[in-house]
Design an enzyme around this catalytic site. Structure first.
Site, PDB file in Angstrom:
ATOM      1  N   GLU A 149       5.142 -57.209  10.146  1.00  0.00           N
ATOM      2  CA  GLU A 149       5.900 -56.085  10.724  1.00  0.00           C
ATOM      3  C   GLU A 149       7.326 -56.262  10.224  1.00  0.00           C
ATOM      4  O   GLU A 149       8.066 -57.101  10.743  1.00  0.00           O
ATOM      5  CB  GLU A 149       5.857 -56.154  12.259  1.00  0.00           C
ATOM      6  CG  GLU A 149       4.467 -56.026  12.857  1.00  0.00           C
ATOM      7  CD  GLU A 149       3.947 -54.595  12.864  1.00  0.00           C
ATOM      8  OE1 GLU A 149       4.748 -53.661  12.641  1.00  0.00           O
ATOM      9  OE2 GLU A 149       2.750 -54.412  13.092  1.00  0.00           O
ATOM     10  N   LEU A 150       7.715 -55.483   9.210  1.00  0.00           N
ATOM     11  CA  LEU A 150       8.969 -55.767   8.500  1.00  0.00           C
ATOM     12  C   LEU A 150      10.014 -54.674   8.735  1.00  0.00           C
ATOM     13  O   LEU A 150       9.932 -53.930   9.703  1.00  0.00           O
ATOM     14  CB  LEU A 150       8.652 -55.968   7.016  1.00  0.00           C
ATOM     15  CG  LEU A 150       7.535 -57.005   6.736  1.00  0.00           C
ATOM     16  CD1 LEU A 150       7.230 -57.098   5.245  1.00  0.00           C
ATOM     17  CD2 LEU A 150       7.895 -58.377   7.294  1.00  0.00           C
ATOM     18  N   GLY A 153       9.842 -59.420  11.334  1.00  0.00           N
ATOM     19  CA  GLY A 153      11.187 -59.777  10.886  1.00  0.00           C
ATOM     20  C   GLY A 153      11.545 -58.999   9.642  1.00  0.00           C
ATOM     21  O   GLY A 153      10.994 -57.923   9.380  1.00  0.00           O
ATOM     22  N   SER A 154      12.438 -59.559   8.859  1.00  0.00           N
ATOM     23  CA  SER A 154      12.946 -58.831   7.698  1.00  0.00           C
ATOM     24  C   SER A 154      11.931 -58.830   6.551  1.00  0.00           C
ATOM     25  O   SER A 154      11.109 -59.748   6.422  1.00  0.00           O
ATOM     26  CB  SER A 154      14.247 -59.487   7.230  1.00  0.00           C
ATOM     27  OG  SER A 154      13.991 -60.830   6.866  1.00  0.00           O
ATOM     28  N   CYS A 160      14.007 -51.892  14.530  1.00  0.00           N
ATOM     29  CA  CYS A 160      13.433 -51.640  13.204  1.00  0.00           C
ATOM     30  C   CYS A 160      13.058 -50.178  13.002  1.00  0.00           C
ATOM     31  O   CYS A 160      12.956 -49.722  11.880  1.00  0.00           O
ATOM     32  CB  CYS A 160      12.213 -52.523  13.002  1.00  0.00           C
ATOM     33  SG  CYS A 160      11.037 -52.347  14.348  1.00  0.00           S
ATOM     34  N   GLU A 175      18.870 -51.121   5.626  1.00  0.00           N
ATOM     35  CA  GLU A 175      18.781 -51.091   7.078  1.00  0.00           C
ATOM     36  C   GLU A 175      20.163 -51.395   7.681  1.00  0.00           C
ATOM     37  O   GLU A 175      20.842 -52.319   7.245  1.00  0.00           O
ATOM     38  CB  GLU A 175      17.779 -52.184   7.471  1.00  0.00           C
ATOM     39  CG  GLU A 175      17.075 -51.956   8.757  1.00  0.00           C
ATOM     40  CD  GLU A 175      16.031 -53.050   9.009  1.00  0.00           C
ATOM     41  OE1 GLU A 175      16.182 -54.178   8.504  1.00  0.00           O
ATOM     42  OE2 GLU A 175      15.077 -52.754   9.734  1.00  0.00           O
ATOM     43  N   TRP A 197      14.732 -61.774  17.004  1.00  0.00           N
ATOM     44  CA  TRP A 197      15.591 -61.835  18.193  1.00  0.00           C
ATOM     45  C   TRP A 197      15.787 -60.488  18.843  1.00  0.00           C
ATOM     46  O   TRP A 197      16.271 -60.417  19.968  1.00  0.00           O
ATOM     47  CB  TRP A 197      16.965 -62.395  17.790  1.00  0.00           C
ATOM     48  CG  TRP A 197      17.540 -61.670  16.609  1.00  0.00           C
ATOM     49  CD1 TRP A 197      17.402 -62.020  15.288  1.00  0.00           C
ATOM     50  CD2 TRP A 197      18.259 -60.433  16.605  1.00  0.00           C
ATOM     51  NE1 TRP A 197      17.995 -61.082  14.470  1.00  0.00           N
ATOM     52  CE2 TRP A 197      18.538 -60.092  15.259  1.00  0.00           C
ATOM     53  CE3 TRP A 197      18.714 -59.574  17.604  1.00  0.00           C
ATOM     54  CZ2 TRP A 197      19.224 -58.952  14.887  1.00  0.00           C
ATOM     55  CZ3 TRP A 197      19.404 -58.420  17.239  1.00  0.00           C
ATOM     56  CH2 TRP A 197      19.651 -58.121  15.892  1.00  0.00           C
ATOM     57  N   ASN A 198      15.474 -59.377  18.146  1.00  0.00           N
ATOM     58  CA  ASN A 198      15.922 -58.088  18.709  1.00  0.00           C
ATOM     59  C   ASN A 198      15.093 -57.620  19.902  1.00  0.00           C
ATOM     60  O   ASN A 198      15.599 -56.911  20.765  1.00  0.00           O
ATOM     61  CB  ASN A 198      16.044 -57.011  17.614  1.00  0.00           C
ATOM     62  CG  ASN A 198      14.748 -56.683  16.926  1.00  0.00           C
ATOM     63  OD1 ASN A 198      13.783 -57.433  17.017  1.00  0.00           O
ATOM     64  ND2 ASN A 198      14.724 -55.570  16.233  1.00  0.00           N
ATOM     65  N   LYS A 254       6.543 -69.213  17.287  1.00  0.00           N
ATOM     66  CA  LYS A 254       7.907 -69.654  16.979  1.00  0.00           C
ATOM     67  C   LYS A 254       8.870 -68.481  17.143  1.00  0.00           C
ATOM     68  O   LYS A 254       8.922 -67.575  16.326  1.00  0.00           O
ATOM     69  CB  LYS A 254       8.032 -70.198  15.556  1.00  0.00           C
ATOM     70  CG  LYS A 254       9.350 -70.931  15.393  1.00  0.00           C
ATOM     71  CD  LYS A 254       9.966 -70.854  14.034  1.00  0.00           C
ATOM     72  CE  LYS A 254      10.547 -69.548  13.651  1.00  0.00           C
ATOM     73  NZ  LYS A 254      11.746 -69.145  14.411  1.00  0.00           N
ATOM     74  N   PRO A 255       9.640 -68.484  18.232  1.00  0.00           N
ATOM     75  CA  PRO A 255      10.624 -67.416  18.412  1.00  0.00           C
ATOM     76  C   PRO A 255      11.830 -67.642  17.508  1.00  0.00           C
ATOM     77  O   PRO A 255      12.003 -68.725  16.941  1.00  0.00           O
ATOM     78  CB  PRO A 255      11.022 -67.584  19.879  1.00  0.00           C
ATOM     79  CG  PRO A 255      10.826 -69.039  20.164  1.00  0.00           C
ATOM     80  CD  PRO A 255       9.661 -69.490  19.300  1.00  0.00           C
TER      81      PRO A 255
HETATM   82  P1  NAD Z   1      14.507 -62.523   9.974  1.00  0.00           P
HETATM   83  O1  NAD Z   1      13.425 -62.204   9.011  1.00  0.00           O
HETATM   84  O2  NAD Z   1      15.717 -63.202   9.478  1.00  0.00           O
HETATM   85  O3  NAD Z   1      13.959 -63.421  11.184  1.00  0.00           O
HETATM   86  C1  NAD Z   1      12.766 -63.132  11.853  1.00  0.00           C
HETATM   87  C2  NAD Z   1      12.046 -64.428  12.154  1.00  0.00           C
HETATM   88  O4  NAD Z   1      11.761 -65.098  10.942  1.00  0.00           O
HETATM   89  C3  NAD Z   1      12.836 -65.412  13.018  1.00  0.00           C
HETATM   90  O5  NAD Z   1      11.962 -66.076  13.887  1.00  0.00           O
HETATM   91  C4  NAD Z   1      13.383 -66.384  12.000  1.00  0.00           C
HETATM   92  O6  NAD Z   1      13.605 -67.670  12.554  1.00  0.00           O
HETATM   93  C5  NAD Z   1      12.239 -66.438  11.020  1.00  0.00           C
HETATM   94  N1  NAD Z   1      12.614 -66.903   9.686  1.00  0.00           N
HETATM   95  C6  NAD Z   1      13.793 -66.769   9.053  1.00  0.00           C
HETATM   96  N2  NAD Z   1      13.741 -67.369   7.841  1.00  0.00           N
HETATM   97  C7  NAD Z   1      12.486 -67.868   7.712  1.00  0.00           C
HETATM   98  C8  NAD Z   1      11.813 -68.615   6.695  1.00  0.00           C
HETATM   99  N3  NAD Z   1      12.422 -68.944   5.562  1.00  0.00           N
HETATM  100  N4  NAD Z   1      10.532 -68.973   6.915  1.00  0.00           N
HETATM  101  C9  NAD Z   1       9.904 -68.645   8.073  1.00  0.00           C
HETATM  102  N5  NAD Z   1      10.484 -67.961   9.063  1.00  0.00           N
HETATM  103  C10 NAD Z   1      11.761 -67.570   8.885  1.00  0.00           C
HETATM  104  O7  NAD Z   1      14.824 -61.144  10.665  1.00  0.00           O
HETATM  105  P2  NAD Z   1      16.054 -60.788  11.559  1.00  0.00           P
HETATM  106  O8  NAD Z   1      17.102 -60.263  10.669  1.00  0.00           O
HETATM  107  O9  NAD Z   1      16.410 -61.861  12.479  1.00  0.00           O
HETATM  108  O10 NAD Z   1      15.383 -59.619  12.425  1.00  0.00           O
HETATM  109  C11 NAD Z   1      15.563 -58.319  12.161  1.00  0.00           C
HETATM  110  C12 NAD Z   1      14.527 -57.801  11.167  1.00  0.00           C
HETATM  111  O11 NAD Z   1      13.278 -57.704  11.839  1.00  0.00           O
HETATM  112  C13 NAD Z   1      14.859 -56.401  10.717  1.00  0.00           C
HETATM  113  O12 NAD Z   1      14.619 -56.271   9.347  1.00  0.00           O
HETATM  114  C14 NAD Z   1      13.891 -55.540  11.520  1.00  0.00           C
HETATM  115  O13 NAD Z   1      13.597 -54.306  10.932  1.00  0.00           O
HETATM  116  C15 NAD Z   1      12.710 -56.428  11.609  1.00  0.00           C
HETATM  117  N6  NAD Z   1      11.855 -56.036  12.733  1.00  0.00           N
HETATM  118  C16 NAD Z   1      10.682 -55.406  12.457  1.00  0.00           C
HETATM  119  C17 NAD Z   1       9.864 -54.981  13.498  1.00  0.00           C
HETATM  120  C18 NAD Z   1       8.568 -54.296  13.212  1.00  0.00           C
HETATM  121  O14 NAD Z   1       7.761 -54.182  14.122  1.00  0.00           O
HETATM  122  N7  NAD Z   1       8.316 -53.819  12.003  1.00  0.00           N
HETATM  123  C19 NAD Z   1      10.245 -55.211  14.815  1.00  0.00           C
HETATM  124  C20 NAD Z   1      11.449 -55.854  15.067  1.00  0.00           C
HETATM  125  C21 NAD Z   1      12.250 -56.269  14.001  1.00  0.00           C
END
Ligand code: NAD
Length: 474
Positions: free
Chosen positions: A236-237, A214-215, A270, A370, A137-138, A161-162
């Site tokens: 990309e975590l 994501g995370s 991130c 983080e 979402w960020n 999938k956003p």
């Molecule tokens: P998140 O991992 O909770 O969510 C990210 C995505 O994963 C969302 O679309 C969410 O719906 C999906 N998701 C959640 N649970 C899931 C599951 N069990 N199975 C499949 N998909 C699932 O992350 P967040 O907390 O919403 O976003 C912030 C994180 O993203 C931070 O850790 C940040 O550092 C990271 N991030 C990394 C980058 C990069 O380029 N390295 C860029 C932006 C954000």
């Protein structure tokens, strides 16, 4: 077929429901992947120039609609409107770069080697096939652009999938893709509960690559999923970026870069500075000036003119940020500015004053996890090696920053810091032209530049025989 439910999209500043999108059932998600598989042969068979004309057009459409897209983004994500506009421009850049880089990549061998006896080896890049992406979402448009642009240009198809919190940007981008001429099925956007999507994506027989931003926690789950069918992953975590200010740095410039890195998107990026390490000789003046900058930032609704820091995405984000401040203070850190909520008329209690903490022990939570909030924790160091050791001790390696006037020290640290991205006197290093990504549990693979396109390609080695060898090699 099971009925689809509904996901409500909430404005993070006010909690107001601004839209509802379908929470697609398993069968509907499977259909999207079936479409991506069916559309692949025709899309891949087009000339790369034909595909890239469409990709370039999509970048132009993003620029044309920047104001409208930015407003959607601010309403569902919260960031200030000016930042949302900046994100749209950044996202458009990925379509420009992909359209520019794909033709040379796909129309000639990456390398040819002539061997004795007339044998020739060619290395070719070819589209991977049907792909999936999961985005956070960020940066609700840019994180899709980094994946969709190279997928389309190389001849892959993609199901997107956003994040459930920010589907409106993704749907607006999907409509522009259609307008640009992306055929039905080549790029499909689905909104649904995330683990349902992952279950389908990793079990569908056509899917060859899943790209995730994501995370690290969810990244680990996806690694486990991918083992079943041995599906390739791009990850990309999370990050925990060190921001090192050496004793020869220009303090004002370092403060400006640090503030830009830390406070944009209310610290929800991130690569933002998460562990600020300042040489003992500069610590006090750096902290004083960073605090002055932080306290001058205007906190408010993203849509209000002049806002520089918007709300945090949800109550959990607020609770995490406040927990980190309390923890640092309990360990002896000094609160220099901020640390309190800011009341914004007609809004929820999700605005945190930009915060500067000084003399933070490196054992504090904000140095170990983080933050994702507008909190700048500063610690002192005396020796360069000490700063490098603290920086590299983290179990992450996305971005790292160094402020110095000494180019040879800058070169040395750029090599010694364990990170995929190093900003030298630069707090905002991301560019669609260059490969973005991490080392250690910050991820696998790269996005942006020609390297980002290679993620959507399989490399094929073609060996063209010359005279038959005597003996032979495996
Ligand atoms: P998140 O991992 O909770 O969510 C990210 C995505 O994963 C969302 O679309 C969410 O719906 C999906 N998701 C959640 N649970 C899931 C599951 N069990 N199975 C499949 N998909 C699932 O992350 P967040 O907390 O919403 O976003 C912030 C994180 O993203 C931070 O850790 C940040 O550092 C990271 N991030 C990394 C980058 C990069 O380029 N390295 C860029 C932006 C954000």
């Amino acid at each position: 077929m099971k009925a689809d439910g509904v996901i409500q999209v909430l404005n993070p500043a006010t909690g107001e429901c601004i839209a509802s999108v379908p929470d697609l059932c398993r069968e509907a998600i499977t259909l999207a992947f079936d479409d991506a598989a069916a559309a692949l042969p025709e899309w891949r068979a087009r000339t790369v120039e034909d595909r890239c004309a469409i990709v370039g057009r999509l970048g132009d459409l993003l620029r044309r609609d920047a104001g409208r897209l930015a407003t959607i983004m601010t309403r569902e994500q919260g960031k200030p409107l000016a930042e949302a506009r900046g994100e749209v421009a950044y996202a458009a850049g990925f379509f420009d770069v992909a359209a520019h880089e794909a033709p040379p990549l796909l129309t000639r061998p990456l390398r040819t080697s002539l061997l004795p006896g007339g044998k020739e080896l060619r290395v070719l890049a070819q589209a991977t096939g049907a792909t999936a992406c999961i985005t956070p979402w960020n940066f609700p448009i840019a994180m899709i652009a980094r994946k969709l642009a190279p997928a389309l240009a190389t001849g892959c198809t993609q199901v997107i999938k956003p994040d459930e919190r920010t589907p409106l940007c993704a749907l607006a981008l999907a409509a522009l893709a259609e307008e640009a001429g992306v055929p039905a099925g080549v790029a499909r956007t689905v909104t649904c509960e995330p683990s349902r999507f992952a279950a389908v994506a990793f079990s569908h027989p056509a899917v060859r690559f899943v790209s995730f931003t994501g995370s690290t926690e969810v990244g680990r789950l996806l690694i486990a999923h991918s083992a079943q069918r041995v599906v390739r992953l791009g990850l990309e975590l999370g990050g925990l970026a060190p921001f090192i200010v050496l004793e020869d740095a220009d303090v004002d410039a370092a403060v400006a870069q640090c503030a830009a890195s830390k406070f944009r998107n209310a610290g929800q990026t991130c690569i933002c500075a998460n562990r600020i390490l300042v040489h003992d000789r500069l610590h006090d003046s750096f902290v004083e000036r960073l605090a002055a900058r932080a306290s001058s930032l205007r906190v408010g609704r993203g849509l209000s003119p002049g806002t520089e820091v918007g709300p945090l995405i949800d109550d959990d984000g607020m609770a995490k940020a406040e927990r980190q401040v309390a923890d640092a203070l309990s360990r002896g850190a000094r609160l220099v500015t901020g640390g309190h909520r800011v009341h914004v008329e007609g809004c929820l209690d999700r605005f945190l004053a930009p915060t500067v903490l000084a003399d933070v022990p490196t054992t504090a939570l904000c140095f170990r996890e983080e933050t994702f909030g507008p909190i700048a924790p500063v610690a002192r160091f005396r020796l360069e090696d000490e700063a490098i050791a603290i920086a590299n001790a983290a179990p992450y390696g996305l971005a790292a920053y160094v402020c110095t006037r000494d180019t040879s020290r800058a070169d040395r640290l750029a090599r010694e810091l364990e990170a995929g991205i190093v900003g030298i006197n630069d707090g905002t290093p991301s560019s669609p032209l260059a490969p973005f990504g991490g080392v250690k549990p910050s991820g696998w693979g790269r996005e942006g530049g020609p390297e980002g396109l290679l993620e959507y390609c399989d490399l094929r080695m073609v060996s063209i025989g010359g005279a038959p060898p005597i003996g032979g090699a495996a």
